[in-house]
Design a protein around this motif. Structure first.
Motif, mmCIF file in Angstrom:
data_model
loop_
_atom_site.group_PDB
_atom_site.id
_atom_site.type_symbol
_atom_site.label_atom_id
_atom_site.label_comp_id
_atom_site.label_asym_id
_atom_site.label_seq_id
_atom_site.Cartn_x
_atom_site.Cartn_y
_atom_site.Cartn_z
ATOM 1 N N LEU A 234 0.844 -1.193 0.000
ATOM 2 C CA LEU A 234 0.000 0.000 0.000
ATOM 3 C C LEU A 234 0.875 1.238 0.000
ATOM 4 C CD1 LEU A 234 -2.383 -1.112 2.888
ATOM 5 C CD2 LEU A 234 -2.898 -1.247 0.441
ATOM 6 N N ARG A 235 0.483 2.215 -0.807
ATOM 7 C CA ARG A 235 1.211 3.483 -0.810
ATOM 8 C C ARG A 235 0.206 4.631 -0.941
ATOM 9 N NH1 ARG A 235 6.734 3.321 -1.551
ATOM 10 N NH2 ARG A 235 6.717 5.476 -2.234
ATOM 11 N N GLY A 236 0.316 5.608 -0.050
ATOM 12 C CA GLY A 236 -0.468 6.833 -0.147
ATOM 13 C C GLY A 236 0.477 8.005 -0.020
ATOM 14 N N LYS A 237 0.553 8.842 -1.021
ATOM 15 C CA LYS A 237 1.542 9.928 -1.003
ATOM 16 C C LYS A 237 1.210 10.977 0.058
ATOM 17 C CE LYS A 237 3.935 13.309 -3.872
ATOM 18 N NZ LYS A 237 4.098 13.900 -5.227
ATOM 19 N N ASP A 238 -0.037 11.469 0.067
ATOM 20 C CA ASP A 238 -0.423 12.494 1.037
ATOM 21 C C ASP A 238 -0.693 11.881 2.409
ATOM 22 O OD1 ASP A 238 -0.153 14.336 -0.938
ATOM 23 O OD2 ASP A 238 -2.295 14.580 -1.321
#
Length: 251
Positions: A234-238
């Motif tokens: 999982l990756r979320g930038k903000d």
């Protein structure tokens, strides 16, 4: 002795942080939020009773993109998209089908079902209103690219229909338009704020790189999610927020 809830919450946040920042755990990370599951409506209704703002989950940081209206939709006005193997059918000018690529060009609610091999669900719209995608039993396998690519939108809400089993699988290699490009690089890749909610199940098999990635905010607000990825799960930038979700990550 039972582990206090605050310790569990910190562990969950830390586990997701490791996945988002590139660390690869040697064993699956399994997390089940202790609060009640989100009762996402499958018909037109208010989600006020089950809505809980993600602001508090961020402990005072900037607000998330979540709104109460995200989880309400009307089946009578939804555009049906039927995947039929190598193509798809939809009775709307907002859906363009080119071989195995199903492109959604306008805001609104879309109900997807069926299977698509060597294809892609593509969202690309300049509309300010959100795109709501209700997955009601889909199996999409990508061919040399992401099977689910949100290229442009203000906000996208993926709702897992009650009782549905949905699967996204990419290939082990991607082909990009030019040598300078390296996106999309996840089986479910979004350049917009992305929410995944509902009471169904979603399995993401990422054989190329990441499992679920957003270049903006990523909110997991319901459903049973299983992510198998050769790199990050999982990756979320903000930001990355998980609540009311059963989550298993093998990455």
């Amino acid at each position: 002795m039972k582990t206090p809830p605050i310790v569990f919450t910190l562990f969950l946040a830390f586990a997701l942080f490791l996945s988002a920042c590139g660390a690869s755990p040697s064993a699956p990370v399994t997390a089940v939020e202790e609060t009640a599951a989100l009762n996402t409506p499958t018909e037109s209704a208010s989600a006020a009773a089950s809505f809980a703002s993600a602001d508090s989950a961020q402990a005072g940081s900037s607000p998330s993109h979540e709104e109460e209206s995200d989880y309400a939709w009307d089946s009578s006005s939804a555009v049906s998209i039927t995947l039929n193997g190598t193509s798809a059918a939809a009775d709307s000018d907002s859906v363009q089908v080119n071989g195995g690529v199903v492109k959604i060009t306008s805001a609104g609610t879309y109900l997807l079902s069926g299977a698509l091999s060597a294809g892609q669900i593509l969202v690309e719209t300049a509309d300010e209103d959100p795109v709501r995608l209700v997955l009601n039993g889909i199996q999409v396998t990508g061919a040399e690219s992401s099977p689910f690519f949100i290229a442009k939108a203000k906000k996208v809400i993926v709702i897992l229909a009650e009782g549905s089993q949905n699967t996204l699988t990419d290939s082990a290699s991607y082909v990009f338009a030019s040598a300078e490009e390296d996106e999309p690089n996840a089986a479910l890749f979004s350049k917009a704020d992305l929410t995944i909610a509902g009471s169904g199940a979603l399995t993401v098999n990422a054989q190329y790189n990441d499992g679920i990635a957003s270049k903006d905010g990523l909110l997991l607000a319901g459903g049973t999610l299983t992510v198998n990825a050769v790199d990050d799960g999982l990756r979320g930038k903000d930001y990355l927020i998980a609540k009311n979700v059963t989550l298993t990550v093998n990455a």
